[in-house]
Design a protein around this motif. Structure first.
Motif, short mmCIF file in Angstrom:
data_model
loop_
_atom_site.label_atom_id
_atom_site.label_comp_id
_atom_site.label_asym_id
_atom_site.label_seq_id
_atom_site.Cartn_x
_atom_site.Cartn_y
_atom_site.Cartn_z
N PRO A 1 0.72 -1.12 0.01
CA PRO A 1 -0.13 -0.04 0.02
C PRO A 1 0.85 1.41 -0.02
CG PRO A 1 -0.18 -0.86 2.24
CD PRO A 1 0.55 -2.06 1.20
N HIS A 2 1.98 1.15 0.65
CA HIS A 2 2.92 2.41 0.56
C HIS A 2 3.58 2.66 -0.50
CE1 HIS A 2 2.38 1.88 4.92
NE2 HIS A 2 2.77 0.60 4.83
N VAL A 3 3.39 1.66 -1.60
CA VAL A 3 4.21 2.25 -3.01
C VAL A 3 2.76 2.57 -3.74
CG1 VAL A 3 4.75 1.06 -4.87
CG2 VAL A 3 5.68 0.65 -2.56
N LEU A 4 1.66 1.75 -3.71
CA LEU A 4 0.50 1.87 -4.45
C LEU A 4 -0.05 3.13 -4.43
CD1 LEU A 4 -0.18 -0.13 -6.74
CD2 LEU A 4 -1.98 -1.13 -5.21
N LEU A 5 -0.56 3.35 -3.06
CA LEU A 5 -1.38 4.58 -2.90
C LEU A 5 -0.76 5.82 -3.29
CD1 LEU A 5 -4.01 5.80 -1.80
CD2 LEU A 5 -2.98 6.11 0.42
N PRO A 6 0.46 6.27 -2.92
CA PRO A 6 1.16 7.45 -3.56
C PRO A 6 1.12 7.74 -5.21
CG PRO A 6 2.60 6.54 -1.98
CD PRO A 6 1.43 5.60 -2.00
N GLU A 7 1.36 6.33 -5.62
CA GLU A 7 1.45 6.28 -7.19
C GLU A 7 0.17 6.48 -7.79
OE1 GLU A 7 4.34 5.66 -8.93
OE2 GLU A 7 5.06 3.72 -8.96
N PHE A 8 -1.11 6.11 -7.30
CA PHE A 8 -2.25 6.39 -7.89
C PHE A 8 -2.81 7.67 -7.54
CE2 PHE A 8 -4.84 1.93 -7.68
CZ PHE A 8 -3.74 1.32 -8.85
N ARG A 9 -2.20 8.44 -6.28
CA ARG A 9 -2.69 9.90 -6.20
C ARG A 9 -1.96 10.74 -7.47
NH1 ARG A 9 -4.11 12.30 -1.61
NH2 ARG A 9 -2.15 13.71 -1.79
N ARG A 10 -0.62 10.31 -7.42
CA ARG A 10 0.13 11.03 -8.70
C ARG A 10 -0.53 10.97 -9.90
NH1 ARG A 10 4.69 10.69 -5.70
NH2 ARG A 10 4.81 8.46 -6.03
N LEU A 11 -0.91 9.84 -10.30
CA LEU A 11 -1.64 9.31 -11.61
C LEU A 11 -3.06 10.29 -11.65
CD1 LEU A 11 -1.53 5.58 -12.35
CD2 LEU A 11 -0.72 7.17 -13.59
N ARG A 12 -3.71 10.24 -10.71
CA ARG A 12 -4.89 11.07 -10.40
C ARG A 12 -4.63 12.52 -10.67
NH1 ARG A 12 -7.61 12.36 -5.52
NH2 ARG A 12 -5.84 12.85 -4.79
N ASP A 13 -3.77 13.03 -10.00
CA ASP A 13 -3.34 14.49 -10.08
C ASP A 13 -3.07 14.60 -11.36
OD1 ASP A 13 -3.78 14.58 -7.32
OD2 ASP A 13 -1.74 14.88 -6.95
N GLY A 14 -2.39 13.98 -12.05
CA GLY A 14 -1.98 13.92 -13.62
C GLY A 14 -3.12 14.11 -14.58
N ALA A 15 -4.13 13.12 -14.30
CA ALA A 15 -5.45 12.94 -15.16
C ALA A 15 -6.11 14.09 -14.78
CB ALA A 15 -5.99 11.67 -14.64
N MET A 16 -6.32 14.83 -13.42
CA MET A 16 -7.06 16.02 -13.20
C MET A 16 -6.72 16.95 -14.02
SD MET A 16 -9.54 14.91 -11.13
CE MET A 16 -10.23 16.55 -11.12
N ALA A 17 -5.31 17.11 -14.19
CA ALA A 17 -4.73 18.27 -14.96
C ALA A 17 -4.92 18.09 -16.42
CB ALA A 17 -3.14 18.56 -14.28
N ARG A 18 -4.83 17.08 -16.65
CA ARG A 18 -4.66 16.70 -18.18
C ARG A 18 -6.16 16.90 -18.78
NH1 ARG A 18 -1.69 13.11 -17.84
NH2 ARG A 18 -3.13 11.30 -17.52
N HIS A 19 -7.11 16.24 -18.11
CA HIS A 19 -8.29 16.29 -18.50
C HIS A 19 -9.41 17.54 -18.13
CE1 HIS A 19 -7.72 12.54 -20.49
NE2 HIS A 19 -7.19 12.24 -19.34
N GLY A 20 -8.75 18.14 -17.22
CA GLY A 20 -9.53 19.54 -16.74
C GLY A 20 -10.70 18.92 -16.03
N TYR A 21 -10.97 18.04 -15.33
CA TYR A 21 -12.54 17.49 -14.83
C TYR A 21 -12.87 18.55 -13.68
CZ TYR A 21 -11.12 12.82 -16.57
OH TYR A 21 -10.63 11.62 -17.33
N ALA A 22 -14.17 18.76 -13.68
CA ALA A 22 -14.34 19.66 -12.66
C ALA A 22 -14.71 19.20 -11.50
CB ALA A 22 -15.98 20.24 -13.03
N LYS A 23 -14.82 17.62 -11.28
CA LYS A 23 -14.92 17.07 -10.25
C LYS A 23 -13.86 16.17 -9.93
CE LYS A 23 -18.20 14.05 -8.01
NZ LYS A 23 -19.65 13.68 -7.97
N PRO A 24 -13.24 16.27 -8.51
CA PRO A 24 -12.16 15.42 -8.05
C PRO A 24 -12.36 14.04 -8.29
CG PRO A 24 -12.42 17.19 -6.19
CD PRO A 24 -13.71 17.16 -7.35
#
Ligand SMILES: Cc1cc2nc3c(=O)[nH]c(=O)nc-3n(C[C@H](O)[C@H](O)[C@H](O)COP(=O)(O)O)c2cc1C
Length: 476
Positions: free
Chosen positions: A211-234
């Motif tokens: 989990p200590h590896v996976l969760l930060p990786e997923f959070r980073r991926l999520r932040d990237g996707a939010m920036a790339r696609h400009g979703y209104a909702k997190p």
């Protein structure tokens, strides 16, 4: 910050995780009881959680669709539209028609939330569920009516789920009338999932991720996707696997989980749809009493499940059967001495008899499997071994005393840690361990742990600054 005053107020369990999660699901805590197959997360379990304003998912996997439909009707009757609940959607590339039929059923019953598992790629059924009823709100923003929490342990799959579905797939679905023009338009602007859950090493199917590896990786991926696609909702990122103590749950929130999902701890509750014999055994487990075995469902792919190892020979036998499968092209090729042990001592039946029984059983629902097995002796071997896997699971759920020595019980070490945490309290007895009480112990406990830790770290710092940095100098 004072050592006394702030702890409980500042760290109410209702404040842990994402407010959006609590709002969207209409729940008190950013917490969910994950699906457990064959109705182990039962109508009883899901409705108990829903009435306590907590989220749980019905374990639709491995059940006939008629049984899933009865469960949906029962849940609706008990809960009406006032309480939210969810259902599991198992994505299996070999059973696409089952996934499709499950989605049709869920939409017919207007189920709003699914927990998707086993996702290896974005499928039209998943897209159909997520975007059915989607459109634009008054402010002109794309909005979905339904939520998908996908439990994933692979980064590539997580990346695909955080993006809108592939344009070609959406166009083709719209052309076939599987999405209306409004739904297709919303699908082009929204992610496939509302929530992504990092599935670390857990009870049941597991890729044994940390989990200590996976969760930060997923959070980073999520932040990237939010920036790339400009979703209104997190998009929310949660965490599952190994959560059986307040400390573990607190750690997940500190690491940035927007929500947590438990599994193993819920199997040892009065509401879980398994036998009292299994619950009696589970309640005695320590964290060292689980191990890994070959997966019954994904046997041919060599996937693994985490199971109980105490008092049952399931794991060593499952692993031995997988070795035999890997090392031989057919049942006939197995060394006669080994084949005899399996047939006489483990199965209590000849391979021939097991195959006849299996063929009769699957002939109507899975005729292609029968054809494949008759062409391919190795597949026939997998189906014959599958008969034994099904028996070991059934014996456990039904509490069949004759099959106790080979019970197949999916479970991770989280339950052992929970057992120790509640030892000496009323919840030591599983009959008093209601599934919502388990959630309360973990979430209230996590809030307490966070309060204590912060007091421990902050109070010396505060007094140090008040004393002109005395404490700070001590560390120099
Ligand atoms: C008995 C059992 C059956 C499970 N069956 C399913 C299932 O059918 N579908 C699914 O998505 N997850 C299933 N899981 C996984 C749980 O939903 C959850 O993600 C996992 O148990 C969390 O990890 P933990 O066991 O360490 O708490 C199962 C877990 C257990 C213990």
């Amino acid at each position: 910050v004072t050592p006394e005053g702030t702890r409980t107020e500042a760290f109410a369990p209702e404040l842990l995780g994402s407010p959006g999660f609590r709002e969207d699901y209409g729940v008190r805590y950013a917490y969910a009881a994950g699906s457990m197959f064959r109705g182990i997360s039962s109508v009883e379990l899901v409705s108990r959680m829903a009435r306590a304003r907590l989220l749980a998912f019905f374990g639709a996997g491995g059940l006939p669709l008629e049984t899933v439909e009865e469960a949906l009707i029962a849940l609706r009757r008990r809960l009406g539209d006032r309480h939210a609940f969810g259902v599991n959607l198992l994505c299996n590339p070999d059973r696409a028609e089952r996934e499709e039929a499950t989605v049709s059923l869920l939409l017919r019953h207007d189920v709003r939330h699914v927990e998707a598992a086993g996702v290896t790629r974005v499928t039209p059924s998943l897209v159909r569920f997520r975007f059915s009823g989607a459109g634009r709100d008054e402010a002109g923003r794309a909005v979905a009516l339904r939520n998908v929490i996908a439990k994933v342990s692979r980064l590539d799959v997580a990346g695909d789920l955080l993006a809108p579905p592939p344009a070609g797939m959406v166009d083709a679905m719209a052309a076939r009338g599987e999405l209306t023009p409004q739904e297709a338009e919303a699908a082009r602007a929204l992610p496939v999932v509302s929530d992504l859950c990092a599935e670390a090493d857990s009870g049941g199917h597991t890729d044994r991720r940390n989990p200590h590896v996976l969760l930060p990786e997923f959070r980073r991926l999520r932040d990237g996707a939010m920036a790339r696609h400009g979703y209104a909702k997190p998009i929310r990122v949660g965490c599952a696997g190994g959560l059986g103590t307040p400390e573990a749950v607190a750690a997940a929130f500190v690491a940035g989980a927007d929500f947590v999902v438990t599994g193993s701890v819920n199997q040892c509750t009065p509401q879980a749809g398994t036998s009292d014999a299994v619950k009696d055994l589970l309640t005695r487990l320590g964290s060292e009493d689980t191990t890994y075995a070959s997966s019954p469902e994904l046997f041919e792919l060599g996937a693994q499940v985490q199971v109980v190892r105490r008092s049952t020979v399931f794991a060593p036998r499952a692993n031995r059967l997988h070795q035999l499968y890997r090392g031989h092209d057919s049942l006939e090729a197995i060394d006669p001495r080994h084949a005899r042990v399996v047939q006489e001592s483990w199965f209590g039946k000849s391979f021939e008899d097991v195959w006849e029984e299996t063929r009769a059983h699957i002939a109507t629902n899975r005729p292609h499997d029968v054809e494949r097995a008759e062409r391919n002796p190795r597949h026939r071997m997998a189906l014959v071994f599958g008969w034994w896997f099904a028996r070991t699971s059934r014996s456990a759920v039904e509490g069949d005393a004759a099959g106790a020595a080979e019970y197949q019980i999916h479970c991770g070490p989280a339950l052992g840690t929970f057992n120790r945490h509640v030892a000496g309290s009323p919840l030591e007895d599983w009959r008093r361990r209601d599934v919502d009480a388990v959630a309360d112990v973990l979430m209230r406990g996590a809030a307490g742990v966070l309060g204590e830790r912060l007091a421990q770290f902050l109070v010396p710092a505060v007094s140090a600054s008040r004393n002109g940095g005395e404490a700070g100098r001590e560390h120099d």
